[in-house]
Design an enzyme around this catalytic site. Structure first.
Site, PDB file in Angstrom:
ATOM      1  N   THR A  57      26.487  40.840  37.041  1.00  0.00           N
ATOM      2  CA  THR A  57      25.744  39.612  36.714  1.00  0.00           C
ATOM      3  C   THR A  57      26.014  38.601  37.832  1.00  0.00           C
ATOM      4  O   THR A  57      26.764  37.648  37.649  1.00  0.00           O
ATOM      5  CB  THR A  57      26.190  39.033  35.347  1.00  0.00           C
ATOM      6  N   GLU A 117      35.965  42.131  29.484  1.00  0.00           N
ATOM      7  CA  GLU A 117      37.149  42.732  30.109  1.00  0.00           C
ATOM      8  C   GLU A 117      37.876  41.668  30.921  1.00  0.00           C
ATOM      9  O   GLU A 117      37.263  40.717  31.391  1.00  0.00           O
ATOM     10  CB  GLU A 117      36.764  43.944  30.966  1.00  0.00           C
ATOM     11  N   LYS A 181      35.517  34.512  27.841  1.00  0.00           N
ATOM     12  CA  LYS A 181      35.697  35.167  29.144  1.00  0.00           C
ATOM     13  C   LYS A 181      35.567  34.136  30.278  1.00  0.00           C
ATOM     14  O   LYS A 181      36.374  34.079  31.203  1.00  0.00           O
ATOM     15  CB  LYS A 181      34.671  36.294  29.290  1.00  0.00           C
ATOM     16  N   PHE A 226      49.988  32.861  38.028  1.00  0.00           N
ATOM     17  CA  PHE A 226      48.831  32.191  38.642  1.00  0.00           C
ATOM     18  C   PHE A 226      49.133  30.756  39.070  1.00  0.00           C
ATOM     19  O   PHE A 226      48.395  29.827  38.768  1.00  0.00           O
ATOM     20  CB  PHE A 226      47.610  32.238  37.705  1.00  0.00           C
ATOM     21  N   GLY A 230      47.767  28.677  48.161  1.00  0.00           N
ATOM     22  CA  GLY A 230      47.482  29.424  49.381  1.00  0.00           C
ATOM     23  C   GLY A 230      46.223  28.882  50.029  1.00  0.00           C
ATOM     24  O   GLY A 230      45.830  27.730  49.789  1.00  0.00           O
ATOM     25  N   GLY A 234      39.608  34.181  45.992  1.00  0.00           N
ATOM     26  CA  GLY A 234      38.319  34.806  46.265  1.00  0.00           C
ATOM     27  C   GLY A 234      37.964  35.806  45.204  1.00  0.00           C
ATOM     28  O   GLY A 234      38.440  35.740  44.071  1.00  0.00           O
ATOM     29  N   CYS A 237      34.609  37.428  40.939  1.00  0.00           N
ATOM     30  CA  CYS A 237      34.569  36.837  39.587  1.00  0.00           C
ATOM     31  C   CYS A 237      34.774  35.329  39.549  1.00  0.00           C
ATOM     32  O   CYS A 237      33.913  34.596  39.073  1.00  0.00           O
ATOM     33  CB  CYS A 237      35.610  37.515  38.702  1.00  0.00           C
TER      34      CYS A 237
HETATM   35  C1  UDX Z   1      39.919  37.867  37.862  1.00  0.00           C
HETATM   36  C2  UDX Z   1      40.683  37.711  36.544  1.00  0.00           C
HETATM   37  O1  UDX Z   1      42.100  37.623  36.801  1.00  0.00           O
HETATM   38  C3  UDX Z   1      40.366  38.874  35.604  1.00  0.00           C
HETATM   39  O2  UDX Z   1      40.993  38.660  34.347  1.00  0.00           O
HETATM   40  C4  UDX Z   1      38.844  38.957  35.419  1.00  0.00           C
HETATM   41  O3  UDX Z   1      38.505  40.086  34.620  1.00  0.00           O
HETATM   42  C5  UDX Z   1      38.144  39.070  36.759  1.00  0.00           C
HETATM   43  O4  UDX Z   1      38.528  37.975  37.606  1.00  0.00           O
HETATM   44  P1  UDX Z   1      40.197  39.354  40.069  1.00  0.00           P
HETATM   45  O5  UDX Z   1      39.299  38.315  40.667  1.00  0.00           O
HETATM   46  O6  UDX Z   1      39.839  40.786  40.214  1.00  0.00           O
HETATM   47  O7  UDX Z   1      40.387  39.064  38.492  1.00  0.00           O
HETATM   48  O8  UDX Z   1      41.680  39.202  40.702  1.00  0.00           O
HETATM   49  P2  UDX Z   1      42.873  38.132  40.499  1.00  0.00           P
HETATM   50  O9  UDX Z   1      44.148  38.892  40.555  1.00  0.00           O
HETATM   51  O10 UDX Z   1      42.644  37.259  39.327  1.00  0.00           O
HETATM   52  O11 UDX Z   1      42.797  37.254  41.846  1.00  0.00           O
HETATM   53  C6  UDX Z   1      41.738  36.335  42.141  1.00  0.00           C
HETATM   54  C7  UDX Z   1      42.085  35.533  43.371  1.00  0.00           C
HETATM   55  O12 UDX Z   1      43.118  34.584  43.069  1.00  0.00           O
HETATM   56  C8  UDX Z   1      42.611  36.364  44.555  1.00  0.00           C
HETATM   57  O13 UDX Z   1      42.022  35.891  45.760  1.00  0.00           O
HETATM   58  C9  UDX Z   1      44.108  36.079  44.548  1.00  0.00           C
HETATM   59  O14 UDX Z   1      44.696  36.197  45.822  1.00  0.00           O
HETATM   60  C10 UDX Z   1      44.118  34.633  44.072  1.00  0.00           C
HETATM   61  N1  UDX Z   1      45.399  34.218  43.478  1.00  0.00           N
HETATM   62  C11 UDX Z   1      45.884  34.827  42.357  1.00  0.00           C
HETATM   63  C12 UDX Z   1      46.103  33.176  44.064  1.00  0.00           C
HETATM   64  O15 UDX Z   1      45.663  32.600  45.081  1.00  0.00           O
HETATM   65  N2  UDX Z   1      47.294  32.777  43.501  1.00  0.00           N
HETATM   66  C13 UDX Z   1      47.804  33.356  42.381  1.00  0.00           C
HETATM   67  O16 UDX Z   1      48.878  32.914  41.912  1.00  0.00           O
HETATM   68  C14 UDX Z   1      47.082  34.425  41.788  1.00  0.00           C
END
Ligand code: UDX
Length: 415
Positions: A57, A117, A181, A226, A230, A234, A237
């Site tokens: 989507t 999910e 979500k 989280f 940084g 990216g 999602c």
């Molecule tokens: C995210 C959600 O976490 C997940 O629950 C949903 O289903 C889809 O979107 P995703 O985007 O695949 O998952 O990865 P995620 O591990 O969440 O990381 C997203 C971004 O945040 C990455 O660029 C990561 O480097 C960044 N990030 C994550 C940070 O900059 N700092 C953090 O502490 C954690």
């Protein structure tokens, strides 16, 4: 089932179209046991008790979620659903989409569920097998039946899918599940943008964002995950879901005050990172950079919306010369940058003639290098840590300087 014949063909050969740890083994196991097969033939849905809709989507031009794929997938099911089949939306969809799915599939609304999910790319298999919760969004009529203590076959069909997975089940209304979500992703993205703003303030004030993170993480009301600042987040999602939620809010007549700036802060974070490099090196033009990491997250080859891609483009626009290495995203790197950069097949390979090192993805193996050796090969023993995740003390002890976002570590005069 997928309409892309090429993708299905490759899956039948046991090839996974993207890198995701553990997925290949799981798929092979399922195929060998005769529990998993692939097809382009939607008519095979006729025997299904449950159909999961898991199409993309993406963002439409106005920022809303583009439901074109969901609509065509739903419509394609029309002549092929058994009378008792349950249709479950896995795709991330705006609140209220369940009703549309029922209309597109031409089935009773009571048979359409939402089951979002929460998988992260790079740890999707373990996130699926060991989830924090399983959210099941129930259509209004079934919800009323359940509240009244009646059994509902459709609900139970879906609940049974997850037998054996140890996690709390959260059974809520379908609109709540759809919105939850977006709320989860927006909450996480908000935390990151807030931490990134704190990092900018910390930089200006001479504070250390990693110290601030420790203080925040020790507060159970905040929680420890989280919080890592940084050069921006990216992936496919967070950016699209935050945008889509803001657009949904506007469609229902509410102009969101907090949601919209999340993306703005994130966008500017990459620029702030590049500005930091520019100031420290007194210009970027003609400088040679070793870059480790291009994927938006560790353990994935996905570079969509990756801050690393944006940072590299910003550097190239300013005349930088770059050699890049990523453990799994090199194919996508070549497609993105073509002849514009040089490619290495190891971390060491990027260091030839490099002036400084930039680390842009939190791949664990980047922490495990011998820092004395790495620093010795750089013209300036300086590392820019775009993810604030490297072992800063080890780098400093080895005689290096580290600049992250909200953190700056230098060797003391004596070392
Ligand atoms: C995210 C959600 O976490 C997940 O629950 C949903 O289903 C889809 O979107 P995703 O985007 O695949 O998952 O990865 P995620 O591990 O969440 O990381 C997203 C971004 O945040 C990455 O660029 C990561 O480097 C960044 N990030 C994550 C940070 O900059 N700092 C953090 O502490 C954690």
């Amino acid at each position: 089932m997928d309409i892309e014949a090429e993708k299905i063909h490759r899956l039948e050969m046991g090839e996974i179209p993207f890198y995701e740890p553990g997925l290949s083994e799981l798929v092979q196991e399922g195929m060998a046991a005769g529990r998993l097969s692939f097809t382009t033939d939607v008519s095979r849905s006729t025997t299904a008790e449950i159909v999961f809709l898991a199409v993309g989507t993406p963002s439409a031009e106005d920022g809303s979620a583009d439901l074109t794929f969901l609509e065509s997938a739903s419509r394609s099911l029309v002549p092929h659903l058994s009378p008792s089949a349950v249709v479950v939306t896995k795709s991330t969809v705006p609140v209220g989409t369940g009703e549309k799915v029922a209309a597109w599939c031409e089935i009773d609304d009571a048979r359409v569920f939402s089951n979002p999910e929460f998988l992260r790319e790079g740890s999707a298999v373990s996130d699926f097998l060991y989830p924090d919760r399983i959210v099941i969004g129930i259509p209004a009529s079934s919800f009323a039946r359940r509240e009244g203590g009646f059994e509902d076959g459709a609900v139970d069909t879906l609940v049974k899918v997850y037998i054996g997975i140890d996690a709390p089940r959260i059974l809520i209304s379908r609109p709540s599940a759809e919105l939850a979500k977006y709320a989860a992703n927006t909450m996480l993205a908000m935390r990151l943008s807030l931490m990134n703003e704190f990092a900018t303030i910390a930089d200006a004030a001479g504070a250390d964002i990693l110290d601030i993170e420790r203080v925040l993480a020790s507060d159970p009301r905040i929680g420890s995950k989280f919080l890592r600042a940084g050069a921006g987040f990216g992936g496919s999602c967070f950016p699209k879901d935050v945008l889509s939620l803001a657009t949904t809010a506007r469609h229902i007549g509410y102009d969101p005050k907090l949601i919209a700036p999340i993306i703005q802060v994130n966008h500017e974070q990459a620029e702030r990172f590049v500005k930091k490099i520019e100031e420290r090196l007194v210009g970027i033009s003609g400088k040679r950079f070793a870059v480790w990491g291009l994927a938006f997250n560790r353990n994935t080859d996905d570079i969509r919306e990756s801050p690393a891609v944006r940072i590299m483009h910003l550097l190239l626009d300013r005349g930088a010369v770059i050699t890049v290495y990523d453990p799994s995203a090199m194919k996508h790197a070549r497609a993105e940058f073509g002849e514009g950069v040089m490619y290495a097949d190891s971390v060491e390979g990027t260091l030839t003639d490099a002036e400084v090192l930039l680390v842009l993805t939190e791949w664990p193996e980047f922490c495990e290098v011998n820092w004395k050796d790495v620093l010795a090969r750089l013209k300036i023993p300086l590392v820019f840590d775009g993810k604030n995740f490297l072992p800063h003390e080890a780098i400093v002890t080895a005689g290096g300087e580290v600049m992250g976002m909200g953190v700056w570590k230098k060797p003391s005069a004596r070392s």
